[in-house]
Design a protein around this motif. Structure first.
Motif, PDB file in Angstrom:
ATOM      1  N   THR A 189       0.178   2.331   9.371  1.00  0.00           N
ATOM      2  CA  THR A 189      -0.147   1.736   7.899  1.00  0.00           C
ATOM      3  C   THR A 189       1.278   1.529   7.510  1.00  0.00           C
ATOM      4  O   THR A 189       2.423   2.278   7.599  1.00  0.00           O
ATOM      5  N   PRO A 190       1.662   0.629   6.336  1.00  0.00           N
ATOM      6  CA  PRO A 190       3.165   0.444   6.005  1.00  0.00           C
ATOM      7  C   PRO A 190       3.428   1.455   5.079  1.00  0.00           C
ATOM      8  O   PRO A 190       2.762   2.410   4.511  1.00  0.00           O
ATOM      9  N   ILE A 191       4.674   1.827   5.254  1.00  0.00           N
ATOM     10  CA  ILE A 191       5.663   2.389   4.384  1.00  0.00           C
ATOM     11  C   ILE A 191       6.316   1.778   3.617  1.00  0.00           C
ATOM     12  O   ILE A 191       7.438   0.987   3.968  1.00  0.00           O
ATOM     13  N   PHE A 192       6.140   1.556   2.288  1.00  0.00           N
ATOM     14  CA  PHE A 192       6.733   0.546   1.465  1.00  0.00           C
ATOM     15  C   PHE A 192       8.054   1.435   0.830  1.00  0.00           C
ATOM     16  O   PHE A 192       7.607   2.546   0.318  1.00  0.00           O
ATOM     17  N   VAL A 193       8.912   0.557   0.672  1.00  0.00           N
ATOM     18  CA  VAL A 193      10.643   1.403  -0.177  1.00  0.00           C
ATOM     19  C   VAL A 193      10.603   0.354  -1.080  1.00  0.00           C
ATOM     20  O   VAL A 193      11.219  -0.834  -0.582  1.00  0.00           O
ATOM     21  N   ILE A 194      10.875   0.595  -2.322  1.00  0.00           N
ATOM     22  CA  ILE A 194      11.223  -0.318  -3.582  1.00  0.00           C
ATOM     23  C   ILE A 194      12.476  -0.095  -3.819  1.00  0.00           C
ATOM     24  O   ILE A 194      12.642   1.195  -4.506  1.00  0.00           O
ATOM     25  N   VAL A 195      13.313  -0.886  -4.257  1.00  0.00           N
ATOM     26  CA  VAL A 195      14.785  -0.741  -4.526  1.00  0.00           C
ATOM     27  C   VAL A 195      15.148  -1.803  -5.693  1.00  0.00           C
ATOM     28  O   VAL A 195      14.843  -2.866  -5.644  1.00  0.00           O
ATOM     29  N   HIS A 196      15.310  -1.095  -7.045  1.00  0.00           N
ATOM     30  CA  HIS A 196      15.568  -1.688  -8.046  1.00  0.00           C
ATOM     31  C   HIS A 196      16.662  -2.516  -8.168  1.00  0.00           C
ATOM     32  O   HIS A 196      17.782  -2.538  -7.196  1.00  0.00           O
TER      33      HIS A 196
END
Length: 288
Positions: free
Chosen positions: A62-69
């Motif tokens: 399953t995905p591993i999401f990483v959000i960068v501002h």
């Protein structure tokens, strides 16, 4: 760091199991990163059924999401997107050094520096997983950092999502960017503007100005050609900062990209249309 456990009543995430986020801080080369982590949920989006990758011990399907501002901001304006994605896969929201209450570095960091440091942090987070890859999601200047990281560390990135990417090479002066940002702010949701302005205050004018130099100097269009991962570019159709022609050119430069425009929204589309952006990302991941 601000917890993410409170959700607006209109969020579809309320209909699923409650995901309790965890907060932590990590250091890379002595610089402090903040992380908000929502663990892998019980129900996730399906992996690509056409994948021929063999399974291994510790494999994540399953995905591993990483959000960068983006510049001056923090994880706080990505709360709604984080919550929406956290119902589909393990999700991390990052606070970069100098932003979001993190310690301010002594010297200006280039986009390349942020990417290298973030890569080291992700090595720690993904340790023990096979494959050690994630879906990198960057907004505004964060789109530059994630582009650079995808170019530096192709084996770390399964897919790249650029939301409202900067800086348009035809509007790369500080004055042009300031004018576009002011135009955008006038029609963004009040709540979003309050979050952003509060984070600008925490960041401070000195660090913001130093990193603005880094943002304007980075040639996103030149670097995206070195990204091996599939690329999704998302923009609000009314975004004056990240314009349609610019985003379309990034898709063409990538050679394996897709463009998604969301009508009626602007530069903070990941806030004002969080569920639609999350749906677009998940569909993109499924077909990648």
């Amino acid at each position: 760091m601000t917890p993410l456990s409170r959700r607006p009543r209109h969020s579809r995430s309320d209909q699923g199991p409650r995901v309790v986020p965890q907060t932590r801080r990590l250091r890379s080369e002595g610089l402090e990163f903040g992380l908000v982590h929502s663990p892998k949920p019980a129900t996730t989006i399906a992996a690509n059924p056409e994948s021929t990758q063999p399974a291994h011990a510790g494999t994540t399907d399953t995905p591993i999401f990483v959000i960068v501002h983006g510049i001056g901001t923090s994880h706080r304006y990505s709360v709604l997107l984080h919550q929406a994605l956290a119902t589909h896969g393990a999700t991390y929201s990052v606070d970069l050094p100098g932003f979001g209450g993190m310690e301010t570095p002594r010297h200006r960091l280039a986009v390349e520096d942020y990417a290298r440091l973030l890569g080291s942090v992700l090595d720690t987070l993904l340790s023990g997983l096979q494959p050690r890859r994630c879906v990198l999601i960057g907004h505004s200047m964060g789109a530059q950092i994630t582009t650079e990281l995808a170019a530096q560390r192709p084996n770390l990135v399964a897919a790249l999502v650029l939301i409202g990417p900067v800086t348009d090479s035809r509007r790369s002066s500080a004055l042009a960017q300031a004018v576009d940002l002011c135009r955008d702010t006038l029609k963004e949701p009040v709540a979003a503007n309050l979050l952003v302005f509060a984070d600008y205050t925490r960041c401070g004018p000195r660090w913001y100005t130093q990193e603005l130099v880094s943002m304007l100097a980075y040639a996103t269009a030149d670097q995206i050609v070195h990204v091996a991962a599939p690329v999704l570019v998302v923009r609000g159709a009314d975004d004056p900062v990240s314009r349609s022609a610019w985003c379309a050119s990034l898709v063409r430069q990538s050679g394996h990209g897709f463009l998604k425009e969301i009508a009626g929204h602007r530069h903070l589309v990941h806030y004002s249309a969080a569920e639609r952006v999350a749906d677009s990302i998940c569909r993109f991941v499924q077909r990648s």
